[in-house]
Write a protein that holds these residues in place. Structure first.
Motif, PDB file in Angstrom:
ATOM      1  N   SER A  53      -2.590   2.872 -10.919  1.00  0.00           N
ATOM      2  CA  SER A  53      -2.418   2.844  -9.463  1.00  0.00           C
ATOM      3  C   SER A  53      -3.692   3.304  -8.751  1.00  0.00           C
ATOM      4  CB  SER A  53      -1.253   3.748  -9.047  1.00  0.00           C
ATOM      5  OG  SER A  53      -0.039   3.259  -9.571  1.00  0.00           O
ATOM      6  N   ASN A  56      -6.327   0.583  -8.964  1.00  0.00           N
ATOM      7  CA  ASN A  56      -6.007  -0.482  -8.013  1.00  0.00           C
ATOM      8  C   ASN A  56      -6.360  -0.072  -6.582  1.00  0.00           C
ATOM      9  OD1 ASN A  56      -5.081  -2.250  -9.987  1.00  0.00           O
ATOM     10  ND2 ASN A  56      -2.973  -1.532  -9.843  1.00  0.00           N
ATOM     11  N   ASN A  60      -9.209  -1.697  -4.157  1.00  0.00           N
ATOM     12  CA  ASN A  60      -8.553  -2.465  -3.096  1.00  0.00           C
ATOM     13  C   ASN A  60      -7.832  -3.692  -3.609  1.00  0.00           C
ATOM     14  OD1 ASN A  60      -8.400  -1.697  -0.390  1.00  0.00           O
ATOM     15  ND2 ASN A  60     -10.618  -1.844  -0.154  1.00  0.00           N
ATOM     16  N   ARG A  61      -7.318  -3.610  -4.832  1.00  0.00           N
ATOM     17  CA  ARG A  61      -6.632  -4.747  -5.439  1.00  0.00           C
ATOM     18  C   ARG A  61      -5.326  -4.276  -6.044  1.00  0.00           C
ATOM     19  NH1 ARG A  61     -11.885  -5.421  -5.186  1.00  0.00           N
ATOM     20  NH2 ARG A  61     -12.827  -7.487  -5.189  1.00  0.00           N
ATOM     21  N   ASN A  62      -4.275  -5.042  -5.824  1.00  0.00           N
ATOM     22  CA  ASN A  62      -2.960  -4.631  -6.306  1.00  0.00           C
ATOM     23  C   ASN A  62      -2.790  -4.766  -7.814  1.00  0.00           C
ATOM     24  OD1 ASN A  62      -1.973  -3.908  -3.798  1.00  0.00           O
ATOM     25  ND2 ASN A  62      -1.305  -5.987  -3.310  1.00  0.00           N
ATOM     26  N   GLU A 196      -1.062   6.035  -2.897  1.00  0.00           N
ATOM     27  CA  GLU A 196      -0.157   5.495  -1.881  1.00  0.00           C
ATOM     28  C   GLU A 196      -0.716   5.651  -0.473  1.00  0.00           C
ATOM     29  OE1 GLU A 196       3.909   6.699  -1.946  1.00  0.00           O
ATOM     30  OE2 GLU A 196       4.129   6.379  -4.103  1.00  0.00           O
TER      31      GLU A 196
END
Length: 215
Positions: A53, A56, A60-62, A196
């Protein structure tokens, strides 16, 4: 470093991490490592610390790094190219401390990681991720011992900092600073992050960029 240099580095890192980043390869063994064309920064942490997480969020990438509900799934060194032309590589190291991992898997992990740390001239720094809700645990201490033994410089990066109160976070940061003060390879700065909420991500990007550009 001055405040202006700090802000310049943060902006340069933001632009760089907004540009091309691509998965290069997985290496289950040292013979599969890519050529040392550029400097590398590795990510280490317990299996459920939120490493994928954070990677990512950093990029800046999911879906750059796989996230899984099954801790300990990644048992290879995963390499990611940053920049076009290539500027440096991020290395996602297999998570450690997964209680249900078979003994032979743990042994294989230790050989792979230890050999990589000791023999990789391109590795400029390792980011050791520690869950801010728990602080440094014994399995983290083992990792820090490996890094000190290999003389690989490292940052402590606290994850999930949004999950605790500000006063608790301050206490964890203080305890962590005390724990690493006498460690020869530890960087004195500690970066608190939240994948988050985006907390600490600009500073982490800047720390990565600084790590691969100095010297």
């Amino acid at each position: 470093m001055t405040d202006q240099q700090d802000s310049d580095l943060i902006e340069e890192a933001r632009k760089l991490f907004s540009g091309p980043i691509a998965f290069l390869k997985s290496a289950p063994d040292l013979k599969f490592l890519p050529d040392m064309e550029v400097n590398e920064v590795a990510f280490a942490g317990r299996s459920n610390v939120g490493k994928s997480s954070l990677l990512n969020a950093l990029t800046n990438r999911n879906g750059l790094a796989r996230t899984s509900n099954t801790p300990g799934r990644t048992q290879e060194l995963n390499f990611f190219d940053v920049g076009d032309p290539l500027r440096f590589r991020l290395v996602d190291m297999p998570g450690y401390g997964y209680a249900k991992a078979p003994r032979d898997m743990v042994k294989r992990w230790r050989f792979l990681v230890n050999d990589y740390l000791r023999g990789r001239a391109a590795l400029k720094r390792t980011l050791v991720l520690v869950d801010s809700r728990h602080g440094i645990k014994d399995v983290d201490t083992d990792m820090l011992d490996m890094l000190d033994g290999a003389a690989v410089s490292y940052y402590i990066v606290l994850t999930k900092a949004d999950k605790i109160k500000a006063s608790e976070l301050a206490a964890v940061m203080e305890r962590t600073a005390d724990a690493i003060r006498k460690r020869p390879a530890a960087h004195p700065d500690i970066i608190a992050t939240s994948s988050e909420k985006g907390m600490g991500i600009p500073e982490l990007r800047a720390a990565v960029l600084e790590s691969v550009t100095q010297g």
